[in-house]
Design a protein around this motif. Structure first.
Motif, PDB file in Angstrom:
ATOM      1  N   THR A 104      29.899  35.606  47.136  1.00 46.84           N
ATOM      2  CA  THR A 104      30.567  35.566  48.433  1.00 46.84           C
ATOM      3  C   THR A 104      29.515  35.438  49.547  1.00 46.84           C
ATOM      4  O   THR A 104      28.631  36.294  49.688  1.00 46.84           O
ATOM      5  CB  THR A 104      31.424  36.842  48.609  1.00 46.84           C
ATOM      6  N   GLU A 129      48.809  37.552  49.758  1.00 48.11           N
ATOM      7  CA  GLU A 129      48.050  36.389  49.295  1.00 48.11           C
ATOM      8  C   GLU A 129      48.771  35.593  48.222  1.00 48.11           C
ATOM      9  O   GLU A 129      48.596  34.379  48.164  1.00 48.11           O
ATOM     10  CB  GLU A 129      46.606  36.737  48.901  1.00 48.11           C
ATOM     11  N   LYS A 136      47.403  42.049  48.374  1.00 47.21           N
ATOM     12  CA  LYS A 136      47.869  41.400  47.139  1.00 47.21           C
ATOM     13  C   LYS A 136      49.179  40.684  47.389  1.00 47.21           C
ATOM     14  O   LYS A 136      49.355  39.542  47.003  1.00 47.21           O
ATOM     15  CB  LYS A 136      48.107  42.439  46.051  1.00 47.21           C
ATOM     16  N   SER A 183      42.421  39.270  43.010  1.00 47.65           N
ATOM     17  CA  SER A 183      41.560  40.131  42.215  1.00 47.65           C
ATOM     18  C   SER A 183      42.337  41.352  41.719  1.00 47.65           C
ATOM     19  O   SER A 183      43.002  42.033  42.503  1.00 47.65           O
ATOM     20  CB  SER A 183      40.392  40.580  43.096  1.00 47.65           C
ATOM     21  N   CYS A 229      33.849  42.153  51.039  1.00 52.30           N
ATOM     22  CA  CYS A 229      34.968  41.416  51.652  1.00 52.30           C
ATOM     23  C   CYS A 229      36.246  41.654  50.843  1.00 52.30           C
ATOM     24  O   CYS A 229      36.184  41.873  49.637  1.00 52.30           O
ATOM     25  CB  CYS A 229      34.721  39.907  51.604  1.00 52.30           C
ATOM     26  N   GLY A 230      37.367  41.521  51.524  1.00 49.93           N
ATOM     27  CA  GLY A 230      38.679  41.495  50.853  1.00 49.93           C
ATOM     28  C   GLY A 230      38.916  42.714  49.991  1.00 49.93           C
ATOM     29  O   GLY A 230      38.674  43.865  50.383  1.00 49.93           O
ATOM     30  N   THR A 231      39.382  42.438  48.791  1.00 47.37           N
ATOM     31  CA  THR A 231      39.701  43.512  47.850  1.00 47.37           C
ATOM     32  C   THR A 231      38.481  44.389  47.559  1.00 47.37           C
ATOM     33  O   THR A 231      38.594  45.609  47.422  1.00 47.37           O
ATOM     34  CB  THR A 231      40.255  42.875  46.559  1.00 47.37           C
ATOM     35  N   SER A 255      30.966  42.953  44.940  1.00 46.66           N
ATOM     36  CA  SER A 255      31.510  41.586  44.906  1.00 46.66           C
ATOM     37  C   SER A 255      31.832  41.202  43.476  1.00 46.66           C
ATOM     38  O   SER A 255      30.968  41.287  42.601  1.00 46.66           O
ATOM     39  CB  SER A 255      30.483  40.610  45.487  1.00 46.66           C
ATOM     40  N   GLN A 256      33.064  40.788  43.242  1.00 45.92           N
ATOM     41  CA  GLN A 256      33.435  40.329  41.907  1.00 45.92           C
ATOM     42  C   GLN A 256      32.586  39.131  41.521  1.00 45.92           C
ATOM     43  O   GLN A 256      31.903  39.150  40.508  1.00 45.92           O
ATOM     44  CB  GLN A 256      34.934  39.962  41.901  1.00 45.92           C
ATOM     45  N   SER A 257      32.629  38.100  42.352  1.00 44.11           N
ATOM     46  CA  SER A 257      31.953  36.838  42.014  1.00 44.11           C
ATOM     47  C   SER A 257      30.445  36.954  42.140  1.00 44.11           C
ATOM     48  O   SER A 257      29.696  36.253  41.467  1.00 44.11           O
ATOM     49  CB  SER A 257      32.440  35.738  42.953  1.00 44.11           C
ATOM     50  N   VAL A 282      43.180  34.052  41.368  1.00 47.66           N
ATOM     51  CA  VAL A 282      42.545  34.195  42.690  1.00 47.66           C
ATOM     52  C   VAL A 282      42.723  35.621  43.215  1.00 47.66           C
ATOM     53  O   VAL A 282      41.836  36.176  43.856  1.00 47.66           O
ATOM     54  CB  VAL A 282      43.104  33.127  43.662  1.00 47.66           C
TER      55      VAL A 282
HETATM   56  O1  M6R Z   1      34.017  37.786  44.828  1.00 49.83           O
HETATM   57  P1  M6R Z   1      34.220  38.864  45.854  1.00 49.83           P
HETATM   58  O2  M6R Z   1      34.624  40.164  45.247  1.00 49.83           O
HETATM   59  O3  M6R Z   1      33.022  39.027  46.747  1.00 49.83           O
HETATM   60  O4  M6R Z   1      35.406  38.355  46.755  1.00 49.83           O
HETATM   61  C1  M6R Z   1      35.794  39.063  47.894  1.00 49.83           C
HETATM   62  C2  M6R Z   1      37.144  38.595  48.389  1.00 49.83           C
HETATM   63  O5  M6R Z   1      37.093  37.236  48.718  1.00 49.83           O
HETATM   64  C3  M6R Z   1      38.246  38.806  47.327  1.00 49.83           C
HETATM   65  O6  M6R Z   1      38.326  40.133  46.934  1.00 49.83           O
HETATM   66  C4  M6R Z   1      39.603  38.358  47.894  1.00 49.83           C
HETATM   67  O7  M6R Z   1      39.999  39.196  48.923  1.00 49.83           O
HETATM   68  C5  M6R Z   1      40.636  38.323  46.759  1.00 49.83           C
HETATM   69  N1  M6R Z   1      41.341  37.087  46.770  1.00 49.83           N
HETATM   70  C6  M6R Z   1      41.615  39.425  46.836  1.00 49.83           C
HETATM   71  O8  M6R Z   1      42.560  39.384  45.818  1.00 49.83           O
END
Ligand code: M6R
Length: 604
Positions: A347, A483, A480, A395, A295-297, A342-344, A393
Motif C-alpha cells: 500500500t 465496499e 465491509k 479484507s 489504511c482501511g481495514t 498491511s495485508q498486501s 478485495v
Molecule cells: O493491503 P493493505 O492491508 O495495506 O490494504 C489497506 C486497505 O486498502 C484495505 O484494508 C482496504 O480497506 C480493504 N479493501 C478493506 O476490505
C-alpha cells in the motif's frame, strides 16, 4: 493497483498472458489488454471491463507471438475506455504500467511540441511516446527504455515491448513492485509472484529504482545509477490451492470460512508449548510509545490494537491513517516503535509513511501477509500474519490475522514492561486458543445472517455502533458493508450517537449494535434504546447473556458464543463480514471485485 505481466516463452504468449492476468485481476478490473511481437511485428488487443471481454475478443481476433506483455487496469488517469486501456503504443514501443507518472503533463507538452501528440488521457502513454522519441533519434530499444526511465517521476512498475524484438522485455520498478520469473528457456515478469505461480517458482524481486533487460537467457539487472546489480533468485512456496475458490461461490466466502484454520495455524507458529515465541527483536522494554500506521481495514485492526497495548502493557499508542500521517508532522520519540500493518505490504501510503519514519524511531516493525512485499522488506522486523493469499478485495481473514498478531505483540509488551507475569500471559494465550473453535460456531450462524441480509439489502443506509474495543469493529462492519454492497454505512462509537448521528434514525435506517455482554454492555444497551425509542430497527449482535439482558424490542438479535472479553473483536469480525457478504449476494453486486476498488492500492 493495476496488474502487469510479461512473457518470453516457448509457446504462444496470449493464453499464458491471459491466465496470468486472471490471477492479477484482483488488482484492477476496469479494462485489460495484451500486446505481442510476432514475425517482428508488434500488435495489441484491448477490451473494456472484465478480463472475460478480452478473452472473447481474442477468440475473434487472435494475437500470435511468443513474446508479450499484458495488463489489467484500475484507472487513475482517464476513463475506463478501450482507448485508455493498456498496453499503450507509440510507433515501435508498447508499454504496460502500474502506478502514476507524476510529471506526465510536462513530458506531454515537450513531446507534443516535437510533433508527438498523445492519443489517450493516460499518463502511461507518455512513457511509450518518450521511448519512441528516443528510438526515432537512433537509440536502440534498451538504451531508449533506460533513457526514458531517467526522465520519469512518480511511482511505477513498467514493461516495455518493441517491434522487431522477440526476445526482449525491459522491466522497471520504482515505487510499485515487480517480480521476474525464471523458467527453463523462458522468462516472465509479473506484478507479484501469484501471477507467475504456475509458470515458475524461481523469482527475483526488483529493488527500488532497478531496471532489467529480460531475455529468454535471463535478466540483466541494473540499479538506479545504471550499475549492474546482483539480485537473488529465490525459490518461493506458492500453495495454488489457496488461490482457488475450492467450491465456494466467491473468494470472500472461502476466505471468511478459512479463518478458524488461519487462526489456529498462526497460533501454532507463534505459541510453542503454551509459551509465546515472537522473534527476540520484538523487545518493548526500552520503548516509551508506539505509533501504528495503516489504511482501511488494517487501520481498524490498529485501532483495536491500541486498546490492547494500552490496557495490557500501559504503553501510549498513536494510530494514524497512513495517507494523513506524513502531512501532520508528528513529533516522534527516538525510543518509540512504529508499527505498519498491511495485508498486501504494498500500500503506497503505508509504505511512504514507513519511509518517513526511518531514522526517527527506534525500530520499524511491520505486520504483513505478503512476506516478500516492499513494506516487509523495508522494515527492521516483519511479522507475518500467515493468512495465505487473500484474493477477495474485501479484507477478511487478513483482518483477524492482523488482530491476532497485534494481540500477541501486546502480550509480549505486557511481559516486557513487567505488567503481566508469565502465568498471566499463558492464561491469555489459552483464551486465544479458544478462538478457532468459537469462530467455527460464529460461522455456523451464516444461514441466519443470510436471512437478515435479505432485508438489509433493501435499505439505503445502515449505522454500526460499538463501544470500547467494539468501536473499531463498528467501523470495520460499516466499511465491509459499503465496499461490497454499495449500501451507505457508517460506524460510530455508541456514545457518539446522540452527538449527531441520531438525527438519521428512523424506521428505514437499521442500526447494527455489536455488544458482547461485557462491563460496557449496559451503557451500549442504553444507546440501543435511544435508537429504538425513535423507531430505529436494531440488529443486536451479542452473546446469550447479552441477548437475555437486552430484553425485547430489537428488530433482530444474533447470538454468538461467549468469548473471552479481551479478544471479542476477533470473533465479532465474523458476523460483520458475513453480514456484508450476504447483503452483497442478495443485492447481486460483484462480491470479490466490487466497483472502483482494487486489492492492492499502490498509488497515493
Ligand atoms: O493491503 P493493505 O492491508 O495495506 O490494504 C489497506 C486497505 O486498502 C484495505 O484494508 C482496504 O480497506 C480493504 N479493501 C478493506 O476490505
Amino acid at each position: 493497483m493495476c496488474g502487469i505481466v510479461g512473457v518470453l516463452g516457448k509457446h504462444e504468449a496470449a493464453p499464458v498472458l491471459l491466465e496470468a492476468l486472471k490471477r492479477l485481476e484482483y488488482r484492477g478490473y476496469d479494462s485489460a489488454g495484451i500486446a505481442t511481437v510476432h514475425k517482428g511485428q508488434l500488435d495489441r488487443r484491448r477490451a473494456v471491463g472484465k478480463l472475460m471481454n478480452l478473452s472473447d475478443l481474442l477468440v475473434h481476433e487472435p494475437l500470435a507471438g511468443k513474446a508479450g506483455i499484458g495488463h489489467t487496469r484500475w484507472a487513475t488517469h482517464g476513463a475506463a475506455t478501450e482507448r485508455n486501456a493498456h498496453p499503450h503504443r507509440s510507433g515501435p514501443v508498447a508499454v504496460v504500467h502500474n502506478g502514476i507518472i507524476e510529471n506526465f503533463r510536462e513530458l506531454r507538452e515537450e513531446l507534443t511540441a516535437k510533433g508527438l501528440a498523445p492519443e489517450t488521457d493516460t499518463d502511461t502513454e507518455t512513457v511509450a511516446i518518450l521511448a519512441r522519441h528516443y528510438m526515432d533519434e537512433g537509440m536502440p530499444p534498451r538504451e531508449a527504455a533506460a533513457a526514458t526511465l531517467k526522465r520519469l517521476e512518480g511511482a511505477f512498475a513498467l514493461c516495455f515491448l518493441f517491434d522487431g524484438e522477440e526476445d526482449l522485455i525491459v522491466a522497471a520498478r520504482k515505487g510499485s513492485p515487480l517480480a521476474i520469473g525464471h523458467g527453463e528457456g523462458e522468462m516472465f515478469v509479473g506484478s507479484d509472484a501469484i501471477a507467475l505461480a504456475p509458470l515458475t517458482d524461481r523469482i527475483t524481486y526488483l529493488e527500488e529504482g532497478d531496471y532489467a533487460f529480460v531475455t529468454r537467457d535471463g535478466a540483466e539487472i541494473f540499479d538506479e545509477e545504471g550499475r549492474r546489480a546482483n539480485r537473488e533468485v529465490t525459490q518461493i512456496k506458492m500453495d495454488s490451492a489457496r488461490i482457488e475458490k475450492a467450491g465456494y461461490k466467491h473468494f470472500m466466502a472461502k476466505e471468511i470460512a478459512e479463518q478458524p484454520v488461519v487462526m489456529a495455524d498462526a497460533l501454532a507458529a507463534y505459541v510453542k508449548s503454551g509459551v509465546l515465541e515472537l522473534p527476540e527483536a520484538v523487545d518493548f522494554r526500552e520503548v516509551d510509545r508506539l505509533t501504528f500506521v495503516a489504511c482501511g481495514t488494517a487501520y481498524y485492526a490498529c485501532l483495536v490494537g491500541k486498546y490492547w497495548f494500552e490496557e495490557l502493557a500501559g504503553l501510549p499508542v498513536d494510530v494514524d491513517i497512513a495517507s494523513e500521517f506524513r502531512y501532520r508532522e508528528p513529533p516522534m520519540s527516538p525510543k518509540s516503535v512504529a508499527i505498519f500493518v498491511s495485508q498486501s505490504g504494498e500500500t503506497a501510503d503505508t509504505l511512504a509513511a514507513l519511509r518517513f519514519c526511518r531514522d526517527k524511531v527506534a525500530r520499524i516493525v511491520s505486520v504483513v501477509n505478503v512476506v516478500t512485499s516492499s513494506i516487509a522488506r523495508e522494515s527492521d522486523l516483519a511479522l507475518p500474519i500467515r493468512a495465505g493469499v487473500e484474493i477477495g478485495v474485501a479484507s477478511t481473514k487478513a483482518f483477524t490475522g492482523q488482530l491476532l498478531v497485534l494481540a500477541l505483540m501486546a502480550l509480549k509488551a505486557a511481559g516486557d514492561k513487567g505488567r503481566m507475569t508469565d502465568a498471566e500471559i499463558s492464561q491469555r494465550l489459552d483464551e486465544l486458543a479458544t478462538l478457532p473453535g468459537l469462530m467455527n460456531q460464529a460461522l455456523s450462524r451464516s444461514n441466519q445472517i443470510s436471512e437478515i441480509a435479505k432485508e438489509l439489502s433493501e435499505t439505503r443506509d445502515v449505522l454500526f455502533l460499538g463501544r470500547g474495543r467494539m468501536f473499531p469493529l463498528a467501523l470495520e462492519g460499516a466499511l465491509k458493508l459499503k465496499e461490497i454492497s454499495y449500501i451507505h454505512a457508517e460506524g460510530y462509537a455508541s456514545g457518539e450517537l446522540k452527538h449527531g448521528p441520531i438525527a438519521l434514525i428512523d424506521a428505514h435506517v437499521p442500526v447494527v449494535v455489536m455488544a458482547p455482554h461485557d462491563k460496557l454492555f449496559d451503557k451500549t444497551v442504553s444507546n440501543m434504546h435511544e435508537v429504538m425509542a425513535r423507531h430505529g430497527r436494531v440488529l443486536l449482535i451479542t452473546d446469550a447473556k447479552g441477548a437475555a439482558a437486552a430484553k425485547a424490542g430489537t428488530w433482530k438479535t444474533l447470538t454468538l458464543p461467549e468469548v473471552p472479553e479481551l479478544f471479542a473483536p476477533i470473533l465479532y469480525a465474523i458476523p460483520a463480514q458475513l453480514l456484508a457478504y450476504h447483503t452483497a449476494v442478495a443485492k447481486g453486486t460483484d462480491v470479490d471485485q466490487p466497483r472502483n476498488l482494487a486489492k492492492s492500492v499502490t498509488v497515493e
